[in-house]
Design a protein around this motif. Structure first.
Motif, PDB file in Angstrom:
ATOM      1  N   CYS A  44      96.432 -31.794 -42.772  1.00 58.45           N
ATOM      2  CA  CYS A  44      96.412 -30.484 -42.137  1.00 58.45           C
ATOM      3  C   CYS A  44      97.567 -30.383 -41.139  1.00 58.45           C
ATOM      4  N   CYS A  93      95.860 -29.997 -37.390  1.00 58.89           N
ATOM      5  CA  CYS A  93      95.172 -31.091 -36.691  1.00 58.89           C
ATOM      6  C   CYS A  93      95.441 -32.472 -37.276  1.00 58.89           C
ATOM      7  N   CYS A 122      90.837 -28.030 -44.585  1.00 57.87           N
ATOM      8  CA  CYS A 122      90.733 -29.070 -43.574  1.00 57.87           C
ATOM      9  C   CYS A 122      89.268 -29.219 -43.159  1.00 57.87           C
ATOM     10  N   CYS A 176      89.271 -28.627 -38.873  1.00 58.44           N
ATOM     11  CA  CYS A 176      89.464 -27.314 -38.228  1.00 58.44           C
ATOM     12  C   CYS A 176      89.206 -26.141 -39.180  1.00 58.44           C
ATOM     13  N   SER A 184      90.984 -24.905 -41.574  1.00 55.12           N
ATOM     14  CA  SER A 184      92.097 -24.106 -42.087  1.00 55.12           C
ATOM     15  C   SER A 184      92.317 -24.379 -43.579  1.00 55.12           C
TER      16      SER A 184
HETATM   17 ZN   LIG Z   1      92.864 -29.151 -39.508  1.00 54.08          ZN
END
Ligand SMILES: [Zn+2]
Length: 204
Positions: A164, A167, A180, A183, A185
């Motif tokens: 990711c 993060c 991810c 987080c 995303s």
């Molecule tokens: Zn992430």
């Protein structure tokens, strides 16, 4: 120095300790030198019985060949390689190749992936499909000018592991793309069909 020995010594000019030899390669004559390990004698001549490095012991007058089963591997057209993306722009990406046909390399090679070879469908910007840090599996399509040109068009080729960008967590493949787990995303890549399901030992 007799003739056989001087012939032999002249044949050694390019045969120093460490020289690479192949099985059946003539190493010299037996008049003055002993056949050490990794060699054999036929009709008074000495040959290498293995692929390896020549070892000359001049004090014992012995020749041996230190077997080297891992001969240098170089990517060829058709080789499937694994490597990490070290640079990526709109049109090309640079890949550090660490593995050829399932074999981990001691020394890496540099591969180039062009935007036109990333997938079957048109891509205008390569960085939409691969990103720096991704691990990819690719096929070598050309080795012109000692440059290894790669393709990830086939289904089993492409990104096999990606992190990711927000993060750093390793992305997981879901029906709608990469996600991810930390987080949440969503990311886009040209993934290999077995993304995240490679047998252990494939990477790192
Ligand atoms: Zn992430």
């Amino acid at each position: 120095m007799n003739e056989a020995v001087s012939d032999f010594m002249s044949s050694l000019k390019n045969r120093k300790t460490g020289a690479f030899v192949y099985p059946g390669e003539k190493l010299g004559v037996i008049e003055e030198f002993l056949a050490g390990s990794g060699t054999y004698v036929e009709n008074g001549e000495l040959f290498s019985s293995s692929t390896g490095r020549l070892s000359l012991d001049l004090s014992r007058k012995e020749i041996s060949v230190i077997s080297q089963t891992h001969s240098p591997r170089i990517p060829k057209v058709g080789s499937v390689v694994v490597g990490q993306v070290v640079a990526a722009s709109e049109k090309t990406a640079t890949i550090r190749i660490d593995q050829i046909d399932d074999v981990k390399l001691g020394t890496s090679f540099t591969g180039i992936l062009h935007v036109s070879d990333v997938g079957r469908t048109y891509t205008s910007n390569l960085t939409d499909m691969v990103k720096v840090g991704d691990f990819i599996r690719a096929k070598v399509i050309s080795t012109k000018n000692r440059e290894f040109h790669l393709s990830t068009r086939e289904d089993m080729l492409g990104v096999v592991k990606a992190a990711c960008v927000i993060c750093g967590q390793v992305l997981i493949l879901q029906r709608n793309g990469l996600r991810c787990p930390n987080c949440g995303s969503i990311a886009r890549r040209k993934v290999a069909g077995d993304y995240g399901r490679q047998s252990s030992g494939w990477l790192m």
